[in-house]
Write an enzyme that holds these catalytic residues in place. Structure first.
Site, mmCIF file in Angstrom:
data_model
loop_
_atom_site.group_PDB
_atom_site.id
_atom_site.type_symbol
_atom_site.label_atom_id
_atom_site.label_comp_id
_atom_site.label_asym_id
_atom_site.label_seq_id
_atom_site.Cartn_x
_atom_site.Cartn_y
_atom_site.Cartn_z
ATOM 1 N N LYS A 1 21.590 -56.340 53.954
ATOM 2 C CA LYS A 1 20.854 -55.215 54.556
ATOM 3 C C LYS A 1 21.782 -54.173 55.172
ATOM 4 C CE LYS A 1 16.329 -57.220 55.022
ATOM 5 N NZ LYS A 1 15.292 -57.797 55.857
ATOM 6 N N ARG B 1 16.768 -66.085 54.049
ATOM 7 C CA ARG B 1 16.429 -65.434 52.767
ATOM 8 C C ARG B 1 17.662 -64.659 52.319
ATOM 9 N NH1 ARG B 1 14.517 -60.553 50.920
ATOM 10 N NH2 ARG B 1 12.915 -60.648 49.308
HETATM 11 C C1 9MG Z 1 10.649 -59.355 51.319
HETATM 12 N N1 9MG Z 1 11.586 -59.303 52.424
HETATM 13 C C2 9MG Z 1 12.634 -58.448 52.555
HETATM 14 N N2 9MG Z 1 13.266 -58.671 53.701
HETATM 15 C C3 9MG Z 1 12.625 -59.691 54.311
HETATM 16 C C4 9MG Z 1 12.792 -60.377 55.522
HETATM 17 O O1 9MG Z 1 13.730 -60.026 56.384
HETATM 18 N N3 9MG Z 1 11.958 -61.371 55.821
HETATM 19 C C5 9MG Z 1 10.949 -61.711 54.974
HETATM 20 N N4 9MG Z 1 10.129 -62.719 55.333
HETATM 21 N N5 9MG Z 1 10.741 -61.094 53.799
HETATM 22 C C6 9MG Z 1 11.556 -60.098 53.492
#
Ligand code: 9MG
Length: 262
Positions: free
Chosen positions: A204, A238
């Site tokens: 990010k 994730r």
């Molecule tokens: C789909 N998506 C993109 N970034 C995310 C994040 O930080 N958390 C979750 N749960 N989904 C995300």
């Protein structure tokens, strides 16, 4: 949790995994790298992105989910649309990952009418198209906490067991760099909600803001962020780079275990 984007404008992979075939290939690679969960998404949620139609999202994600349903790896669908959730459950998903925390009309009913799937409730201020236009909080950590607590309370009142819920503070979703830092430093606070804590920081812009690296060159800072998050209480991370993250976390866990034995 490994990210499987089936979107043409995904911020970190430049749309390379847009085709069904490529998405399935990428998913299988992430399984080999040791992903415990695959998060399949057909609509970009990056800042400034616009929604796609239900039909288009279904066209993107359902064939991928069906192809992966036989795998031992858990499958999650990244969607906020009730109809996509419903079809994805029929196709075999185990988790609904909703960046809108089941706030869309009809989304709560999907979870309530099913007794198998889990749901990840994520905090977001605003919506992807405009969420990074001056996000404002008085106390970011407490406000995100209160939001998640309210959602848990509402959803459990509808009869959904608390152990079917996962929470996520939503890094980068209506948050400045400073907000993201405050959440990361205070992640442990969210564990009071006694539901597994998930985070998505991988690749990010908050990482690029520090290192200056473009999205597809943010592996090292993504792994560092995952380690900090797990050390501060996260139980699901994730990520795009499963192997690098798994290796780092294996070492982290070995050190923790050794400390526990002593
Ligand atoms: C789909 N998506 C993109 N970034 C995310 C994040 O930080 N958390 C979750 N749960 N989904 C995300």
């Amino acid at each position: 949790m490994g990210v499987v984007n089936v979107t043409p404008d995904s911020f970190s992979d430049g749309g390379f995994f847009f085709s069904t075939e490529n998405a399935i290939k990428q998913a299988r690679k992430l399984i080999e790298e040791g992903a415990d969960i695959l998060d399949v998404g057909g609509e970009s949620t990056r800042p400034g992105s616009l929604p796609v139609s239900v039909d288009e999202e279904l066209r993107r994600v359902i064939p991928v989910i069906e192809a992966l349903a036989g795998e031992k790896t858990l499958i999650s669908v990244d969607t906020s649309k009730p109809e996509v959730m419903r079809q994805a459950i029929i196709a075999g998903v185990d988790i609904i990952n909703d960046v809108n925390a089941l706030r869309n009309s009809g989304a709560l009913a999907v979870l309530a009418e099913n007794d198998r799937v889990l749901a990840c409730l994520m905090h977001m201020q605003g919506c992807p198209a405009s969420m990074q236009n001056n996000p404002t909080y008085h106390n970011i950590v407490q406000e995100v906490y209160d939001f998640l607590e309210e959602r848990i309370q509402l959803i459990t009142t509808l009869g959904v067991a608390r152990d079917r819920l996962i929470i996520d503070p939503g890094f980068g979703f209506g948050k400045t760099l400073q907000h993201n830092f405050e959440i990361l430093n205070n992640l442990e606070y969210f564990t009071r909600l006694q539901t597994p804590l998930m985070v998505g920081i991988s690749r990010k812009s908050m990482l690029g803001a520090v290192t200056g690296n473009p999205a597809n060159r943010r592996i090292h800072e993504s792994v560092a962020a995952a380690l900090i998050a797990v050390n501060n209480g996260a139980r699901i991370v994730r990520v795009h780079d499963v192997k690098a993250t798994k290796d780092a976390l294996s070492f982290y866990c070995a050190v923790q275990k050794n400390n526990d034995i002593k």
